[in-house]
Enzyme design. Structure first.
Site: not given
Ligand code: BGC
Length: 365
Positions: A216, A218, A278, A281-282, A308, A311, A313
């Protein structure tokens, strides 16, 4: 007396002639030696130059990325080959293999996001990074060729922090690496896993990578001993994130940053293409790995610490309500949904100083 002075004059005259002769002789000898030394120096320089051209790899040729071609299909030969070691392009200049553990590592790092960073400064700080965000060590042959894939949309500020922190770390880790930012074009719902599949396929058009790190944008490691490379089992690298109080949220968690050899990736048919929005998937990727009998390798909680960038969403990346149902059926769907069913359209592919950016249309739900 006149006789004496004539005699003295003659003696002086002869002495002077002798001195002049000696001087002349001295100068001649000096000139001869000087000219000879010039010859030797010239011959040495010539020799050096011909030696350099014959032993040094052609910089342009070795730094240029091979031409882009159509996405490669899964290569069964590579599937059994496992982790690929760096080989051919460095053959001309035979370097020793880099050590298993880089001697350049420094351990814990200070990671902060309060001072903005500029691409110009990052470029200056990392003069050895080549166009497209490519690097390989100059004095040893990297053990692995690593493509770092970053799924992306409208996170330029985060990307700058990522480049600022990661380029120095990856160089110290003595990797032969390239950074691929896979940008989802348009405003359709975000699809992280499909972008990762695209990154895998696109990176292979550039170089024969054997290891893929999926990160990712971030997430920043807080210790350079957390090596961004592949291991005998798929690796989860972001094991203690500040967001989760520096611990794993659950044992099967495989989100954030992970790495997989080409063999691992192909065994699970890559990643799912149909997780829009969101989440989930992981977990699907974890299910794929588990169903193929693989386990997850992880660094210790200390080494695996990472921060991280906070931020809000993203728009068009709301939690995917279908994720629970999809995760429940990974084993049935994974063989037909993955790298073997991937379709997308490359909108642009650009090599910037610090990364390669590939913008793609991945369609919509
Ligand atoms: C989601 C994952 C996510 C994890 C941690 C899970 O519920 O399915 O996609 O990575 O939470 O936030």
């Amino acid at each position: 007396m006149p006789g004496d002075s004539t005699g003295n004059f003659n003696l002086l005259h002869r002495t002077c002639k002798l001195v002049v002769l000696l001087c002349f002789l001295h100068i001649s000898v000096t000139v001869v030696f000087y000219v000879r030394s010039l010859d030797i120096r010239f011959a040495f320089v010539q020799n050096q130059q011909s030696h350099n051209t014959s032993t040094q790899p052609n910089r342009d040729r070795s730094t240029a990325l091979p031409p882009r071609t159509e996405p490669k299909q899964a290569d069964p030969k590579k599937e059994v080959a496992g982790l690929q070691e760096s080989a051919a392009p460095q053959a001309e200049k035979k370097l020793e293999k880099c050590p298993e553990t880089s001697p350049l590592l420094v351990g814990p790092l200070r990671v902060e996001f309060n001072i903005p960073v500029s691409l110009e400064q990052i470029k200056k700080d990392n003069p050895s990074v080549r166009p497209g965000g490519r690097f390989r060590p100059a004095d040893c042959e990297a053990l692995q060729k690593v493509a770092i894939i970053i799924p992306f949309r409208k996170r330029d500020e985060h990307l700058k922090f990522w480049l600022h922190y990661l380029h120095p770390v990856l160089q110290r880790q003595q990797l032969d690496y390239g950074v691929y930012v896979i940008n989802q074009e348009g405003d359709a719902t975000f699809n992280r896993a499909k972008l990762l599949n695209v990154g895998y396929a696109e990176a292979l058009k550039d170089y024969d990578y054997g290891c893929f790190v999926f990160s990712d944008v971030d997430l920043i490691p807080m210790d350079d001993r957390n090596t961004y490379r592949c291991f005998s089992q798929p690796r989860h690298l972001s094991v203690s994130m500040d967001k989760f109080g520096f611990r794993l949220p659950y044992n099967q968690y495989f989100g954030g940053v992970s790495s997989m050899s080409q063999e691992h990736f192909l065994k699970i048919n890559g990643f799912p293409n149909n997780y829009w929005g969101w989440g989930g998937e992981d977990d699907d990727i974890y299910n794929r790995l588990a169903s193929k009998g693989m386990s997850i390798s992880r660094p210790s909680g200390d080494v695996g610490k990472c921060r991280m960038i906070r931020h809000d969403r993203d728009k068009k990346n709301e939690p995917n309500p279908q994720r629970f149902d999809r995760i429940a059926h990974t084993r049935e769907t994974m063989h037909k949904d993955g790298i073997n069913s991937l379709t997308y359209r490359v909108v642009s592919a650009e090599k910037f100083d610090l990364f390669t950016k590939i913008s793609v249309d991945v369609g919509k739900p």
